[in-house]
Design a protein around this motif. Structure first.
Motif, PDB file in Angstrom:
ATOM      1  N   MET A  56       0.834  -1.194   0.000  1.00 44.81           N
ATOM      2  CA  MET A  56       0.000   0.000   0.000  1.00 44.81           C
ATOM      3  C   MET A  56       0.877   1.257   0.000  1.00 44.81           C
ATOM      4  O   MET A  56       2.075   1.197   0.246  1.00 44.81           O
ATOM      5  CB  MET A  56      -0.930  -0.001   1.204  1.00 44.81           C
ATOM      6  CG  MET A  56      -0.223   0.158   2.521  1.00 44.81           C
ATOM      7  SD  MET A  56      -1.385   0.541   3.819  1.00 44.81           S
ATOM      8  CE  MET A  56      -1.996   2.127   3.290  1.00 44.81           C
ATOM      9  N   THR A  57       0.269   2.401  -0.251  1.00 43.47           N
ATOM     10  CA  THR A  57       1.012   3.661  -0.295  1.00 43.47           C
ATOM     11  C   THR A  57       1.048   4.295   1.092  1.00 43.47           C
ATOM     12  O   THR A  57       0.024   4.426   1.747  1.00 43.47           O
ATOM     13  CB  THR A  57       0.331   4.636  -1.277  1.00 43.47           C
ATOM     14  OG1 THR A  57       0.239   3.996  -2.541  1.00 43.47           O
ATOM     15  CG2 THR A  57       1.145   5.919  -1.420  1.00 43.47           C
ATOM     16  N   LEU A  58       2.262   4.665   1.518  1.00 45.18           N
ATOM     17  CA  LEU A  58       2.424   5.360   2.800  1.00 45.18           C
ATOM     18  C   LEU A  58       3.030   6.731   2.538  1.00 45.18           C
ATOM     19  O   LEU A  58       3.772   6.920   1.570  1.00 45.18           O
ATOM     20  CB  LEU A  58       3.357   4.570   3.726  1.00 45.18           C
ATOM     21  CG  LEU A  58       2.886   3.199   4.195  1.00 45.18           C
ATOM     22  CD1 LEU A  58       3.997   2.502   4.960  1.00 45.18           C
ATOM     23  CD2 LEU A  58       1.640   3.327   5.075  1.00 45.18           C
ATOM     24  N   HIS A  59       2.723   7.666   3.406  1.00 44.49           N
ATOM     25  CA  HIS A  59       3.288   9.013   3.306  1.00 44.49           C
ATOM     26  C   HIS A  59       4.195   9.248   4.494  1.00 44.49           C
ATOM     27  O   HIS A  59       3.826   8.969   5.628  1.00 44.49           O
ATOM     28  CB  HIS A  59       2.174  10.056   3.288  1.00 44.49           C
ATOM     29  CG  HIS A  59       1.317   9.955   2.077  1.00 44.49           C
ATOM     30  ND1 HIS A  59       1.544  10.679   0.928  1.00 44.49           N
ATOM     31  CD2 HIS A  59       0.247   9.154   1.813  1.00 44.49           C
ATOM     32  CE1 HIS A  59       0.644  10.353   0.019  1.00 44.49           C
ATOM     33  NE2 HIS A  59      -0.156   9.433   0.529  1.00 44.49           N
ATOM     34  N   ILE A  60       5.392   9.769   4.220  1.00 47.09           N
ATOM     35  CA  ILE A  60       6.356  10.027   5.287  1.00 47.09           C
ATOM     36  C   ILE A  60       6.744  11.499   5.259  1.00 47.09           C
ATOM     37  O   ILE A  60       7.119  12.035   4.206  1.00 47.09           O
ATOM     38  CB  ILE A  60       7.616   9.164   5.106  1.00 47.09           C
ATOM     39  CG1 ILE A  60       7.221   7.693   5.013  1.00 47.09           C
ATOM     40  CG2 ILE A  60       8.600   9.390   6.248  1.00 47.09           C
ATOM     41  CD1 ILE A  60       8.385   6.759   4.892  1.00 47.09           C
ATOM     42  N   LYS A  61       6.647  12.144   6.415  1.00 45.65           N
ATOM     43  CA  LYS A  61       7.031  13.558   6.502  1.00 45.65           C
ATOM     44  C   LYS A  61       8.551  13.679   6.573  1.00 45.65           C
ATOM     45  O   LYS A  61       9.203  12.928   7.316  1.00 45.65           O
ATOM     46  CB  LYS A  61       6.423  14.206   7.748  1.00 45.65           C
ATOM     47  CG  LYS A  61       4.913  14.280   7.715  1.00 45.65           C
ATOM     48  CD  LYS A  61       4.403  15.039   8.931  1.00 45.65           C
ATOM     49  CE  LYS A  61       2.898  14.981   9.028  1.00 45.65           C
ATOM     50  NZ  LYS A  61       2.427  13.629   9.428  1.00 45.65           N
ATOM     51  N   LEU A  62       9.087  14.610   5.826  1.00 40.38           N
ATOM     52  CA  LEU A  62      10.529  14.852   5.820  1.00 40.38           C
ATOM     53  C   LEU A  62      10.802  16.281   6.286  1.00 40.38           C
ATOM     54  O   LEU A  62      10.025  17.195   6.001  1.00 40.38           O
ATOM     55  CB  LEU A  62      11.106  14.677   4.414  1.00 40.38           C
ATOM     56  CG  LEU A  62      10.898  13.334   3.726  1.00 40.38           C
ATOM     57  CD1 LEU A  62      11.608  13.342   2.373  1.00 40.38           C
ATOM     58  CD2 LEU A  62      11.429  12.192   4.574  1.00 40.38           C
ATOM     59  N   PHE A  63      11.949  16.443   6.956  1.00 37.97           N
ATOM     60  CA  PHE A  63      12.327  17.764   7.468  1.00 37.97           C
ATOM     61  C   PHE A  63      13.798  18.045   7.179  1.00 37.97           C
ATOM     62  O   PHE A  63      14.600  17.127   6.997  1.00 37.97           O
ATOM     63  CB  PHE A  63      12.086  17.839   8.978  1.00 37.97           C
ATOM     64  CG  PHE A  63      10.647  17.638   9.357  1.00 37.97           C
ATOM     65  CD1 PHE A  63       9.760  18.701   9.332  1.00 37.97           C
ATOM     66  CD2 PHE A  63      10.178  16.379   9.686  1.00 37.97           C
ATOM     67  CE1 PHE A  63       8.432  18.517   9.657  1.00 37.97           C
ATOM     68  CE2 PHE A  63       8.849  16.180  10.001  1.00 37.97           C
ATOM     69  CZ  PHE A  63       7.977  17.258   9.989  1.00 37.97           C
ATOM     70  N   ALA A  64      14.107  19.331   7.193  1.00 38.84           N
ATOM     71  CA  ALA A  64      15.489  19.823   7.161  1.00 38.84           C
ATOM     72  C   ALA A  64      16.277  19.154   6.030  1.00 38.84           C
ATOM     73  O   ALA A  64      15.825  19.169   4.891  1.00 38.84           O
ATOM     74  CB  ALA A  64      16.122  19.645   8.530  1.00 38.84           C
ATOM     75  N   VAL A  65      17.444  18.559   6.345  1.00 38.06           N
ATOM     76  CA  VAL A  65      18.298  18.082   5.250  1.00 38.06           C
ATOM     77  C   VAL A  65      17.648  16.914   4.500  1.00 38.06           C
ATOM     78  O   VAL A  65      17.876  16.744   3.300  1.00 38.06           O
ATOM     79  CB  VAL A  65      19.711  17.700   5.776  1.00 38.06           C
ATOM     80  CG1 VAL A  65      19.716  16.358   6.462  1.00 38.06           C
ATOM     81  CG2 VAL A  65      20.730  17.763   4.646  1.00 38.06           C
ATOM     82  N   ALA A  66      16.815  16.135   5.176  1.00 41.83           N
ATOM     83  CA  ALA A  66      16.136  15.024   4.503  1.00 41.83           C
ATOM     84  C   ALA A  66      15.166  15.572   3.445  1.00 41.83           C
ATOM     85  O   ALA A  66      15.096  15.059   2.317  1.00 41.83           O
ATOM     86  CB  ALA A  66      15.408  14.150   5.510  1.00 41.83           C
ATOM     87  N   MET A  67      14.460  16.628   3.791  1.00 46.49           N
ATOM     88  CA  MET A  67      13.543  17.282   2.848  1.00 46.49           C
ATOM     89  C   MET A  67      14.337  17.887   1.688  1.00 46.49           C
ATOM     90  O   MET A  67      13.951  17.763   0.525  1.00 46.49           O
ATOM     91  CB  MET A  67      12.758  18.374   3.582  1.00 46.49           C
ATOM     92  CG  MET A  67      11.866  19.204   2.695  1.00 46.49           C
ATOM     93  SD  MET A  67      10.916  20.420   3.654  1.00 46.49           S
ATOM     94  CE  MET A  67      12.191  21.509   4.226  1.00 46.49           C
ATOM     95  N   GLN A  68      15.454  18.524   2.026  1.00 42.56           N
ATOM     96  CA  GLN A  68      16.274  19.172   0.995  1.00 42.56           C
ATOM     97  C   GLN A  68      16.781  18.143  -0.019  1.00 42.56           C
ATOM     98  O   GLN A  68      16.691  18.342  -1.222  1.00 42.56           O
ATOM     99  CB  GLN A  68      17.448  19.868   1.686  1.00 42.56           C
ATOM    100  CG  GLN A  68      18.368  20.630   0.770  1.00 42.56           C
ATOM    101  CD  GLN A  68      19.563  21.187   1.560  1.00 42.56           C
ATOM    102  OE1 GLN A  68      19.396  21.910   2.533  1.00 42.56           O
ATOM    103  NE2 GLN A  68      20.743  20.814   1.159  1.00 42.56           N
ATOM    104  N   LYS A  69      17.290  17.019   0.486  1.00 42.93           N
ATOM    105  CA  LYS A  69      17.876  16.019  -0.418  1.00 42.93           C
ATOM    106  C   LYS A  69      16.812  15.289  -1.231  1.00 42.93           C
ATOM    107  O   LYS A  69      17.015  14.963  -2.396  1.00 42.93           O
ATOM    108  CB  LYS A  69      18.720  15.015   0.379  1.00 42.93           C
ATOM    109  CG  LYS A  69      20.021  15.623   0.891  1.00 42.93           C
ATOM    110  CD  LYS A  69      21.070  14.573   1.113  1.00 42.93           C
ATOM    111  CE  LYS A  69      22.362  15.153   1.670  1.00 42.93           C
ATOM    112  NZ  LYS A  69      23.096  15.979   0.699  1.00 42.93           N
ATOM    113  N   ASN A  90       6.977  15.484   1.787  1.00 40.65           N
ATOM    114  CA  ASN A  90       5.992  14.420   1.970  1.00 40.65           C
ATOM    115  C   ASN A  90       6.306  13.307   0.975  1.00 40.65           C
ATOM    116  O   ASN A  90       5.869  13.342  -0.166  1.00 40.65           O
ATOM    117  CB  ASN A  90       4.599  15.009   1.740  1.00 40.65           C
ATOM    118  CG  ASN A  90       3.503  14.032   2.095  1.00 40.65           C
ATOM    119  OD1 ASN A  90       3.756  12.904   2.529  1.00 40.65           O
ATOM    120  ND2 ASN A  90       2.265  14.449   1.892  1.00 40.65           N
ATOM    121  N   LEU A  91       7.085  12.332   1.434  1.00 42.01           N
ATOM    122  CA  LEU A  91       7.560  11.267   0.546  1.00 42.01           C
ATOM    123  C   LEU A  91       6.532  10.136   0.503  1.00 42.01           C
ATOM    124  O   LEU A  91       6.071   9.662   1.540  1.00 42.01           O
ATOM    125  CB  LEU A  91       8.904  10.737   1.073  1.00 42.01           C
ATOM    126  CG  LEU A  91       9.644   9.743   0.183  1.00 42.01           C
ATOM    127  CD1 LEU A  91      10.151  10.431  -1.083  1.00 42.01           C
ATOM    128  CD2 LEU A  91      10.815   9.127   0.952  1.00 42.01           C
TER     129      LEU A  91
END
Lengths: 82, 139
Positions: A1-14, A19-20
């Motif tokens: 199934m599809t999951l959504h993962i919140k990303l912040f700071a350097v993880a979001m930047q890379k 919202n992955l």
């Protein structure tokens, strides 16, 4: 199934998103989720080993079970405070 | 009490919340933004957080601090958004009947906040580059 993962700071930047979306078969553990995240987004390979995962606003371990309703986030080393 | 704000931290307001006639000590810690880190100059900083979790973690910190030390008032305020050097990014105020508890609880609160509360800062360096700050994670 599809999951959504919140990303912040350097993880979001890379990853280029806050919202992955990943595909993962359920039931899953955080270890499974990590694997799926790296397959979906190899740009995070240097970052993920330093990050913690959060499930429903609490820090999780590799064996934490994720459900369809879980709220997931990747928490890079924090630098709030001073 | 805990809060996360986009406004300038007013230390008088932070202190008023913990003052109490039973207290013999009030300790205030302010984390202020540095203009120099090593040999690099900072023009400004941007703070962001994972709000729902940050609020829960801050509430947990207050609760644990109250269990461990004989304190009366606890107030933690964290600023978010765009800050210039010299501004307060975080304030921790603790009052207690005797000073040792306020000092110890306050130190534990700020030390633990910096480990476990999901708030991050980005350095906007004077040379135009920008870096998220993640202790232990070098680019």
């Amino acid at each position: 199934m599809t999951l959504h993962i919140k990303l912040f700071a350097v993880a979001m930047q890379k990853a280029g998103t806050s919202n992955l979306e990943i595909e993962c078969s359920m039931p899953a553990t955080i270890a499974d989720i990590k694997h799926a995240v790296l397959e979906r987004c190899p740009e995070l390979d240097q970052v993920i080993p330093h990050c913690r995962f959060a499930v429903d606003d609490q820090f999780a371990t590799d064996t934490t079970i994720v459900t369809e309703q879980s709220s997931l986030a990747i928490i890079p080393p924090v630098s709030g405070g001073t | 009490m805990i809060s996360i704000t986009n406004e300038t931290i007013d230390t008088n307001v932070v202190l008023e919340a913990v003052q109490d006639h039973r207290a013999g000590a009030v300790v205030l810690f302010l984390g202020t933004t540095r203009s120099i880190t090593g040999d690099r100059k900072t023009d400004s900083l941007d703070y962001e957080c994972y709000e729902s979790m940050a609020i829960k973690k801050l509430e947990e910190l207050e609760s644990i601090g109250r269990q461990r030390w004989d304190v009366i008032g606890v107030n933690i305020v964290h600023r978010l958004g765009h800050l210039l050097p010299g501004e307060a990014s975080v304030a921790v105020a603790v009052s207690s009947p005797h000073r040792a508890a306020a000092f110890k609880c306050g130190q534990w609160l700020i030390d633990t906040l910096k480990e476990d509360v999901p708030i991050w800062k980005k350095e906007n360096w004077s040379d135009g580059t920008k870096d998220w700050v993640h202790p232990g994670l070098e680019d």
